[in-house]
Scaffold this motif. Sequence first.
Motif, PDB file in Angstrom:
ATOM      1  N   ARG A 138       7.301  12.437 -10.710  1.00 22.52           N
ATOM      2  CA  ARG A 138       8.090  12.419 -10.084  1.00 22.52           C
ATOM      3  C   ARG A 138       9.128  14.041 -10.715  1.00 22.52           C
ATOM      4  O   ARG A 138       9.496  14.342  -9.701  1.00 22.52           O
ATOM      5  CB  ARG A 138       9.714  11.481 -10.203  1.00 22.52           C
ATOM      6  N   ARG A 176       7.447   9.297  -4.072  1.00 25.91           N
ATOM      7  CA  ARG A 176       7.259   7.958  -3.956  1.00 25.91           C
ATOM      8  C   ARG A 176       6.231   7.780  -2.569  1.00 25.91           C
ATOM      9  O   ARG A 176       4.794   7.486  -2.723  1.00 25.91           O
ATOM     10  CB  ARG A 176       8.128   7.076  -4.093  1.00 25.91           C
ATOM     11  N   LEU A 221       2.488   8.890  -2.343  1.00 21.32           N
ATOM     12  CA  LEU A 221       1.137   8.912  -2.898  1.00 21.32           C
ATOM     13  C   LEU A 221       0.380   7.599  -2.159  1.00 21.32           C
ATOM     14  O   LEU A 221      -0.801   8.012  -2.597  1.00 21.32           O
ATOM     15  CB  LEU A 221       1.262   6.925  -3.458  1.00 21.32           C
ATOM     16  N   TYR A 237      -1.899   6.481  -8.933  1.00 26.22           N
ATOM     17  CA  TYR A 237      -0.255   7.097  -8.576  1.00 26.22           C
ATOM     18  C   TYR A 237       0.987   6.443  -8.971  1.00 26.22           C
ATOM     19  O   TYR A 237       1.040   7.565  -9.766  1.00 26.22           O
ATOM     20  CB  TYR A 237      -0.552   8.084  -7.426  1.00 26.22           C
ATOM     21  N   TRP A 265       3.438   7.563 -11.711  1.00 22.48           N
ATOM     22  CA  TRP A 265       5.176   8.319 -10.310  1.00 22.48           C
ATOM     23  C   TRP A 265       6.237   7.951 -11.916  1.00 22.48           C
ATOM     24  O   TRP A 265       6.831   8.806 -11.536  1.00 22.48           O
ATOM     25  CB  TRP A 265       4.807   7.510  -9.337  1.00 22.48           C
TER      26      TRP A 265
END
Length: 383
Positions: free
Chosen positions: A340, A346, A349, A379, A383
């Motif tokens: 981020r 998000r 992903l 991921y 994130w």
Amino acid sequence: MMPFSFDTTRSIRFGSGLLDRLDAFAAPLLGARIVIVTDPGMLATDMPGRAERALRKAGAEVHLFHEVTADPSESVVLAARDRMLEVSATGVLGLGGGSSLDVAKLAAALAQSGADLRKSYGIGQLPAGRLPLVVVPTTAGTGSEVTPIAIVTTGENEKSGVVSPVLLPDLAILDPETTRGLPAHVTAATGVDAMVHAIEAYCSKSANNNPVSRALACEALRLMGGALERAVTTPDDMSARSDMLLGSLLAGQAFANSPVAAVHALAYPIGGRFKVPHGLSNALVLPHVLRFNIETAPGGYEEIAPILFPDLGGVGNCAAAFCDSLAALAGRCGLPARLRDVGIGREALADMASDAMNQTRLLVNNPREVTRADALRIYEAAW
């Protein structure tokens, strides 16, 4: 001991001031008409001019191709090839970071062999034939000067690799002075990239994981572990710059023969979709991929952890501590810690996880099998 093969660049020269001595080392290999392949950012330095003056001193006709971009596309590679054909080049000098070196390597092969780029992706698909090639890396990260690999951005988001011994240069010239002006964030990102090469080479599941690559990976980590933070915080520390440049080369030799794995596979969609520099992409997923791997295959990481971080010697659960120490090192060097932080939402992903699954050439080498669901969880952790 299992059979293995090990290939690398035919000749390597290391030393400060070598860029100004290309007339002695490079010109005899490259002939009368030389194309220098570099990028626009390099034109803001004096290095392309110094290289050109040195080659002209030997009587060569020198032409400049400076349109290389980060994560170069097929059109950039083909434009470089066309420039070589236009001037009937007798040799190619790659000068710059990994993108410039990759373009120089691949275009030199295409110009000589007439190969179709689209048919060259994968392992061993490039036909024989290449113009004489000398490369001068100006970052300590990719190891492209000693790898038979060139990475090309295909389409909007995908990256593909051409892997062939044809791409190994005739001569790599490493001059630590060329890395002196690197900004701190570039020094940090490329340095972590080189560490990833050594880590993944050492722990690779490749059938060609071999004692030479493992020894080189260990020495690379020893050199870079003591130098990266100094190179970032004290940019004129030429001892640190030298150790990083040599460490990057050794790591490149290691992974050129014992290939990288899931860290790179999951980094490619980050660069392809969001244009995040390759070294930073690796840094963002590195600790999370390793935490996934050590659940089933901690041994290799436990062996190399004390080499990079001597204070981990004798520490229980050393592999987990290794992951934490890598994340902390990246943070101390000023690199963003989370996806981020580089503008990745998000919602992206899931598509990134699908893209990562296309990197079968890399995933097959990972110590633990990675499914799409696994990639998505990694991921999400990043994130």
